[in-house]
Design a protein around this motif. Structure first.
Motif, short mmCIF file in Angstrom:
data_model
loop_
_atom_site.label_atom_id
_atom_site.label_comp_id
_atom_site.label_asym_id
_atom_site.label_seq_id
_atom_site.Cartn_x
_atom_site.Cartn_y
_atom_site.Cartn_z
N ARG A 1 -6.33 5.90 0.53
CA ARG A 1 -7.38 5.17 -0.21
C ARG A 1 -8.75 5.54 0.34
O ARG A 1 -9.71 5.74 -0.41
CB ARG A 1 -7.16 3.66 -0.11
CG ARG A 1 -5.95 3.20 -0.87
CD ARG A 1 -6.01 1.70 -1.11
NE ARG A 1 -4.74 1.21 -1.65
CZ ARG A 1 -4.53 -0.02 -2.06
NH1 ARG A 1 -5.49 -0.91 -1.99
NH2 ARG A 1 -3.36 -0.38 -2.54
N TYR B 1 0.84 -1.20 0.00
CA TYR B 1 0.00 0.00 0.00
C TYR B 1 0.88 1.26 0.00
O TYR B 1 0.64 2.21 -0.74
CB TYR B 1 -0.89 0.05 1.24
CG TYR B 1 -2.23 -0.65 1.16
CD1 TYR B 1 -2.33 -1.94 0.66
CD2 TYR B 1 -3.39 -0.03 1.60
CE1 TYR B 1 -3.57 -2.59 0.62
CE2 TYR B 1 -4.62 -0.67 1.55
CZ TYR B 1 -4.70 -1.95 1.07
OH TYR B 1 -5.92 -2.58 1.04
N GLN C 1 1.22 3.99 -2.95
CA GLN C 1 0.77 5.36 -2.67
C GLN C 1 1.89 6.36 -2.97
O GLN C 1 1.65 7.40 -3.58
CB GLN C 1 0.30 5.46 -1.21
CG GLN C 1 -0.05 6.87 -0.75
CD GLN C 1 -1.20 7.49 -1.52
OE1 GLN C 1 -2.05 6.79 -2.08
NE2 GLN C 1 -1.24 8.82 -1.57
N ALA D 1 -1.07 5.56 3.77
CA ALA D 1 -1.47 4.97 2.48
C ALA D 1 -2.87 4.37 2.58
O ALA D 1 -3.68 4.50 1.66
CB ALA D 1 -0.46 3.90 2.06
N VAL D 2 -3.18 3.74 3.72
CA VAL D 2 -4.53 3.21 3.92
C VAL D 2 -5.52 4.37 3.95
O VAL D 2 -6.56 4.35 3.29
CB VAL D 2 -4.61 2.40 5.24
CG1 VAL D 2 -6.05 1.93 5.51
CG2 VAL D 2 -3.65 1.20 5.22
N GLN E 1 -10.10 -1.44 -1.53
CA GLN E 1 -9.20 -2.19 -0.66
C GLN E 1 -9.93 -3.38 -0.08
O GLN E 1 -11.12 -3.31 0.17
CB GLN E 1 -8.59 -1.32 0.44
CG GLN E 1 -9.55 -0.42 1.19
CD GLN E 1 -8.83 0.41 2.24
OE1 GLN E 1 -7.90 -0.05 2.90
NE2 GLN E 1 -9.23 1.65 2.39
N SER F 1 -9.74 8.93 -0.88
CA SER F 1 -10.10 8.90 -2.30
C SER F 1 -11.54 8.41 -2.48
O SER F 1 -12.24 8.82 -3.39
CB SER F 1 -9.12 8.02 -3.10
OG SER F 1 -9.41 6.64 -2.93
N ALA F 2 -11.95 7.52 -1.57
CA ALA F 2 -13.30 6.95 -1.69
C ALA F 2 -14.39 7.93 -1.21
O ALA F 2 -15.57 7.73 -1.48
CB ALA F 2 -13.39 5.64 -0.90
N ARG G 1 -5.22 -2.44 5.80
CA ARG G 1 -5.78 -1.93 7.06
C ARG G 1 -5.36 -2.81 8.23
O ARG G 1 -5.01 -2.32 9.30
CB ARG G 1 -7.30 -1.86 6.93
CG ARG G 1 -7.95 -1.08 8.05
CD ARG G 1 -9.43 -0.89 7.81
NE ARG G 1 -10.14 -2.16 7.77
CZ ARG G 1 -10.96 -2.54 6.79
NH1 ARG G 1 -11.18 -1.77 5.77
NH2 ARG G 1 -11.56 -3.72 6.83
N ASP H 1 -11.37 7.94 -9.71
CA ASP H 1 -10.26 8.13 -8.76
C ASP H 1 -10.65 7.78 -7.33
O ASP H 1 -10.49 8.57 -6.40
CB ASP H 1 -9.78 9.59 -8.83
CG ASP H 1 -10.88 10.57 -8.47
OD1 ASP H 1 -12.07 10.17 -8.53
OD2 ASP H 1 -10.58 11.72 -8.13
N SER H 2 -11.16 6.58 -7.16
CA SER H 2 -11.57 6.11 -5.83
C SER H 2 -11.01 4.71 -5.65
O SER H 2 -11.37 3.79 -6.39
CB SER H 2 -13.11 6.11 -5.79
OG SER H 2 -13.55 5.47 -4.62
N ALA H 3 -10.07 4.57 -4.68
CA ALA H 3 -9.34 3.30 -4.58
C ALA H 3 -10.10 2.28 -3.75
O ALA H 3 -10.70 2.61 -2.73
CB ALA H 3 -7.96 3.54 -3.97
#
Ligand code: ATR
Length: 469
Positions: free
Chosen positions: A290, A193, A197, A286-287, A262, A293-294, A267, A258-260
């Motif tokens: 994401r 991750y 990132q 990095a978690v 996982q 982004s969501a 996590r 643009d929504s990552a």
């Protein structure tokens, strides 16, 4: 009696099927089973010449007759309750000493629990982390095994044969008892991750700061492939940026939302780091990146209030690009330093005795974070087995020191311009925080003593004291 299999694989979704085909290709005879039985026949029908080493199993209770004792039975079913259900259904049909192997993406705490339970049934249990995606499973993954050593030794030849090779060395090894293999896989994903990132953050600077087209950025990443950043993730970054969309004719990356997504293992590594009290801020960032982004609807509102377009950063000169490369190398060292520190602490906490040099070695090929860079980490732990952090290894600390000025410049300028570099800045802040001769925790201790009478130690004499606040 008909021919018996060396091993069974349960779960013929893409990962299980590919592992079974990989085993067959390496000369092992494999009994295959799937809850939805038609998939077994599909796999055999599509296996070509490898079909002669596949033995179809159409009911779990038949496996006992189809596999040579002590039977290794590898489960590659949906992580979670499906693993427990499979164990419960299968266990009554097995003999003492048979080995159940969970090769799915289990949480290591479930693996610890299952290992105990399966052992109480007189069977053996291994939890193995398999990294490398579909391609890896088919042609050579990186394999991190946990469980009883003797059970591992029984199936080690199969795992070694199907694993990836780095300059001839198999990327498969025994990590330690019970959940050690799945834990190492979890931290692998946490590092993955952070690595991804940080790459994306540098992409963001080149794309939105300098206005470079994706194909031009692909050229930059490709050049970096021949330096310390050489890795699978850099290679696929270049590939992703070069791809065009058949419908629009433009860069494919531009039509991707643009929504990552996982699945949770990143996590988990952040949660485990926090639980162990080990800083893993770059992985956590990095978690979070994401997660942010969501939050698309929220982002739209915040953009309206705070989203002024930063000024252009001008031409991406060779010097600027060299700074970005160093920032990324520095970030990578810090992300790996955190990941390996978490492994180190977990090893002590769970008494796993994780072989950290070996961890770095089996990540050099097959897995998603594979890179020659891991060779440097393996060498660091070979030099000093009980290395506290890779930041204290002479080779890696020299490289970090060399990258630090560029990393500070890149992160500092981005902050002034309002450009987000969450993982790179978290990594840098971690180093800066560690590099303080005197922290500001003296003040924190004073505050704690004022509101909670928690007491503090003095610099000039032993004991616990309170201030006359
Ligand atoms: P996919 O990867 O196809 O989306 P999945 O739902 O993640 O599938 O499941 C992966 C594998 O676990 C499949 O082999 C699935 O069996 P089916 O083909 O019968 O769906 C298997 N699986 C999922 N849940 C299971 C359960 N409760 N018991 C046994 N096998 C299960």
């Amino acid at each position: 009696m008909t021919k018996q299999a060396d091993i069974a694989v349960i779960g013929m979704a893409v990962m299980g099927r590919n592992l079974a085909l990989n085993m067959a290709e390496k000369g092992f005879t494999v009994a295959i089973y799937n809850r939805t039985v038609e998939r077994v026949d599909e796999v055999i029908a599509e296996a070509g010449p490898l079909a002669e080493r596949l033995i179809p199993c159409r009911a779990l209770e038949h496996l006992r007759d189809l596999v040579k004792p002590a039977r290794p039975i590898l489960m590659m079913v949906k992580a979670g309750p499906a693993v427990d259900e499979t164990i419960e259904t299968l266990a009554p049909h097995l003999d003492a000493g048979d080995i159940l192997i969970d090769a799915g993406n289990a949480n290591f705490r479930d693996t610890v629990r299952r290992e105990k339970h399966v052992r109480s049934l007189g069977l053996q249990f291994l939890g193995i982390g398999v990294s490398g995606g579909e391609e890896g499973a088919r042609h050579g993954p990186s394999i991190m095994s946990g469980g009883a050593r003797e059970a591992y030794d029984r199936i080690a030849p199969v795992l070694t044969a199907i694993s990836a090779r780095f300059q001839g060395t198999p990327c498969s090894a025994y990590m330690g008892p019970d959940g050690a293999g799945h834990f190492v896989k979890t931290i692998h994903n946490g590092i993955e991750y952070a690595d991804m990132q940080m790459i994306a953050e540098i992409y963001g600077l080149l794309r939105y700061g300098h206005g470079l087209a994706p194909a031009a950025i692909a050229d930059v990443f490709e050049r970096w492939s021949s330096g310390p950043l050489d890795s699978y993730l850099i290679e696929i970054t270049a590939r992703a940026l070069r791809a065009t969309d058949a419908e629009t004719g433009g860069p494919l990356v531009d039509v991707i939302v643009d929504s990552a997504g996982q699945k949770g293992t990143g996590r988990w590594s952040a949660i485990e780091a926090l639980d162990l009290g080990v800083p893993a801020s770059a992985i956590v960032a990095a978690v979070d990146a994401r997660g942010i982004s969501a939050l698309r609807a929220l982002r739209a509102k915040i953009v309206a209030r705070f989203g002024a377009e930063p000024a252009s950063r001008g031409t991406a000169t060779d010097a600027v690009i060299a700074d970005y490369e160093k920032a990324l190398i520095g970030g990578k060292i810090l992300a790996y330093a955190q990941g390996f520190s978490v492994l180190n602490a977990a090893s002590a906490e769970h008494k796993w005795n994780l072989p950290l040099a070996e961890v770095a070695r089996i990540w050099r090929a097959g897995c998603i974070i594979r890179s020659a860079f891991l060779d440097r980490i393996a060498a660091a732990y070979d030099r000093t087995a009980d290395l506290e952090t890779i930041l204290l290894d002479p080779g890696l600390s020299d490289l970090m020191a060399d990258c630090l000025p560029a990393m500070r410049k890149v992160v500092g300028e981005a902050a002034l311009e309002g450009r987000p570099l969450p993982a790179l800045s978290a990594g840098l802040a971690y180093l800066h925080a560690l590099a303080q001769a005197r922290t500001t925790a003296d003040l924190t201790q004073a505050q704690r003593d004022i509101f909670g009478a928690h007491g503090f130690e003095r610099t000039d004499k032993p004991g616990s004291f309170h201030g006359a606040w």
